[in-house]
Design an enzyme around this catalytic site. Structure first.
Site, mmCIF file in Angstrom:
data_model
loop_
_atom_site.group_PDB
_atom_site.id
_atom_site.type_symbol
_atom_site.label_atom_id
_atom_site.label_comp_id
_atom_site.label_asym_id
_atom_site.label_seq_id
_atom_site.Cartn_x
_atom_site.Cartn_y
_atom_site.Cartn_z
ATOM 1 N N ASN A 65 0.780 -1.103 -0.207
ATOM 2 C CA ASN A 65 -0.043 0.109 0.165
ATOM 3 C C ASN A 65 0.907 1.095 -0.023
ATOM 4 O O ASN A 65 1.397 1.497 1.039
ATOM 5 C CB ASN A 65 -0.985 0.013 1.309
ATOM 6 C CG ASN A 65 -1.689 1.173 1.201
ATOM 7 O OD1 ASN A 65 -1.821 2.050 0.625
ATOM 8 N ND2 ASN A 65 -2.153 1.357 2.691
ATOM 9 N N GLU B 48 -5.460 -4.869 10.447
ATOM 10 C CA GLU B 48 -4.411 -3.978 10.612
ATOM 11 C C GLU B 48 -4.737 -3.090 11.997
ATOM 12 O O GLU B 48 -5.793 -2.048 11.911
ATOM 13 C CB GLU B 48 -4.444 -2.707 9.528
ATOM 14 C CG GLU B 48 -4.042 -3.480 8.185
ATOM 15 C CD GLU B 48 -3.519 -2.326 7.086
ATOM 16 O OE1 GLU B 48 -2.386 -2.743 6.750
ATOM 17 O OE2 GLU B 48 -4.223 -1.492 6.943
ATOM 18 N N SER C 183 3.369 -2.024 10.530
ATOM 19 C CA SER C 183 4.763 -2.369 10.788
ATOM 20 C C SER C 183 5.346 -3.613 10.242
ATOM 21 O O SER C 183 6.479 -4.026 11.069
ATOM 22 C CB SER C 183 5.045 -1.907 12.078
ATOM 23 O OG SER C 183 4.677 -0.778 12.690
ATOM 24 N N GLU D 202 -7.109 4.869 7.539
ATOM 25 C CA GLU D 202 -6.634 6.120 7.365
ATOM 26 C C GLU D 202 -7.928 6.905 6.447
ATOM 27 O O GLU D 202 -8.093 8.060 6.711
ATOM 28 C CB GLU D 202 -5.410 6.309 6.486
ATOM 29 C CG GLU D 202 -4.240 6.193 7.156
ATOM 30 C CD GLU D 202 -2.967 5.388 6.577
ATOM 31 O OE1 GLU D 202 -2.855 5.627 5.487
ATOM 32 O OE2 GLU D 202 -2.025 4.890 7.420
ATOM 33 N N HIS E 119 -9.420 1.284 4.638
ATOM 34 C CA HIS E 119 -8.307 1.478 5.386
ATOM 35 C C HIS E 119 -8.614 2.500 6.425
ATOM 36 O O HIS E 119 -9.470 3.218 6.269
ATOM 37 C CB HIS E 119 -7.186 1.820 4.394
ATOM 38 C CG HIS E 119 -5.888 1.939 5.062
ATOM 39 N ND1 HIS E 119 -5.618 2.941 6.078
ATOM 40 C CD2 HIS E 119 -4.739 1.059 4.952
ATOM 41 C CE1 HIS E 119 -4.261 2.517 6.352
ATOM 42 N NE2 HIS E 119 -3.860 1.415 5.626
ATOM 43 N N LYS F 49 0.347 4.214 -0.447
ATOM 44 C CA LYS F 49 -0.692 5.507 0.050
ATOM 45 C C LYS F 49 -0.099 6.749 -0.847
ATOM 46 O O LYS F 49 0.030 6.534 -1.944
ATOM 47 C CB LYS F 49 0.108 5.661 1.681
ATOM 48 C CG LYS F 49 -0.106 4.305 2.696
ATOM 49 C CD LYS F 49 -0.127 4.526 4.136
ATOM 50 C CE LYS F 49 -0.193 3.156 4.639
ATOM 51 N NZ LYS F 49 -0.051 3.306 6.121
ATOM 52 N N GLY G 161 2.566 2.219 10.799
ATOM 53 C CA GLY G 161 3.473 3.166 10.622
ATOM 54 C C GLY G 161 4.060 3.626 11.987
ATOM 55 O O GLY G 161 4.802 4.658 12.072
HETATM 56 P P1 PGA Z 1 2.961 0.349 7.567
HETATM 57 O O1 PGA Z 1 1.271 0.489 7.149
HETATM 58 O O2 PGA Z 1 3.219 -1.044 6.952
HETATM 59 O O3 PGA Z 1 3.701 1.409 7.257
HETATM 60 O O4 PGA Z 1 2.674 0.255 8.955
HETATM 61 C C1 PGA Z 1 0.663 -0.543 6.712
HETATM 62 C C2 PGA Z 1 -0.675 -0.005 6.204
HETATM 63 O O5 PGA Z 1 -1.282 0.774 6.497
HETATM 64 O O6 PGA Z 1 -1.390 -0.701 5.141
#
Ligand code: PGA
Length: 247
Positions: free
Chosen positions: A8, A165, A209, A97, A95, A10, A171
């Site tokens: 992803n 997630e 992560s 976000e 997601h 983003k 992150g």
């Molecule tokens: P990350 O994000 O691997 O940077 O923690 C995962 C995601 O949001 O899909």
């Protein structure tokens, strides 16, 4: 079943850097195509170029979101039909976000997932609890409600993927313990079965992560069928390091 490792991206990347990332990854995957099923999800305007960059490799390309409607007056949104027309095979919906930044509800996520299926795309439906919810012992309540509310009607294990997630792991460099991940994945599978009859053969990805250094352990947990990767999908070395670590 092969693991699915989905990147992803983003809101990262410009034309040149994204092209280099996609084509660098394509070279790696072409050389060792059996490590895992691999997908990348760039920003919408980069999709066409990413598709060109990975052509001739088994890498799939997907969107990061789609609108629930087929077309119409929805300024700034992207239809699932256009993603499919471009050559995408999947789309992430719900997601955290998008749930947080755009106030998306599970009801809307479900409509988006149904639009994805209608367009012939695999819907990668994201669920996960916040840190406060986990601390309050509400992980299963929250994730269960998200599953009940967000899974599309009429999905199959071939057309729906769930990504678990935990919001607090995204992150941050923090992850749940291997036991905790395994327990939530088992819960997700049984709830998806109860809710939509989707438990058997359903791919459930872990996200939050995932890095080359923890991928082997996480991907070896029973019931973890792959990973949704954010930060570590932004360099060929890190993303390939995760793919190579698939058991
Ligand atoms: P990350 O994000 O691997 O940077 O923690 C995962 C995601 O949001 O899909």
């Amino acid at each position: 079943m092969a693991k699915l490792i989905a990147g992803n991206w983003k809101m990262n990347g410009l034309m040149a850097s994204s092209h280099a990332l996609a084509s660098g990854l394509a070279e790696k995957v072409k050389a060792k195509p059996d490590r895992a099923d691999v997908a990348i999800c760039p920003q919408g305007p980069l999709i066409k170029d990413a598709l060109a960059a990975v052509s001739g490799s088994p890498i799939s390309v997907g969107g990061q979101d789609c609108h629930a409607s087929e077309s119409g007056a929805h300024t700034g949104d992207t239809s699932a039909a256009l993603l499919a027309d471009l050559g995408c095979s999947c789309v992430i919906v719900g997601h955290s976000e998008r749930r947080a930044d755009h106030g998306e509800t599970s009801e809307q996520v479900k409509s988006k997932a149904e639009a994805a299926l209608k367009a012939g795309l695999v819907a990668i439906v994201c669920v996960g609890e916040t840190e406060a919810e986990r601390d309050a012992g509400q992980t299963e309540t929250v994730v269960g409600q998200q599953i009940d509310g967000s899974l599309p009607e009429g999905g199959t294990p071939q057309t729906v993927v769930i990504a678990y997630e935990p919001v607090w792991a995204i992150g941050t460099g923090r992850t749940p313990s291997l036991e905790e991940i395994g327990a939530v994945h088992a819960f997700v599978r049984s709830r998806a079965q109860e809710s939509q009859g989707l438990g058997d053969g359903l791919r459930i990805l872990y996200g939050g992560s995932v890095k080359p250094g923890n991928a082997a352990d996480i991907l070896a947990i029973p019931g973890v069928d792959g990973a949704l990767v954010g930060g570590a999908s932004l360099t060929v070395g890190d993303f390939w390091g995760i793919i190579e670590n698939c058991p």
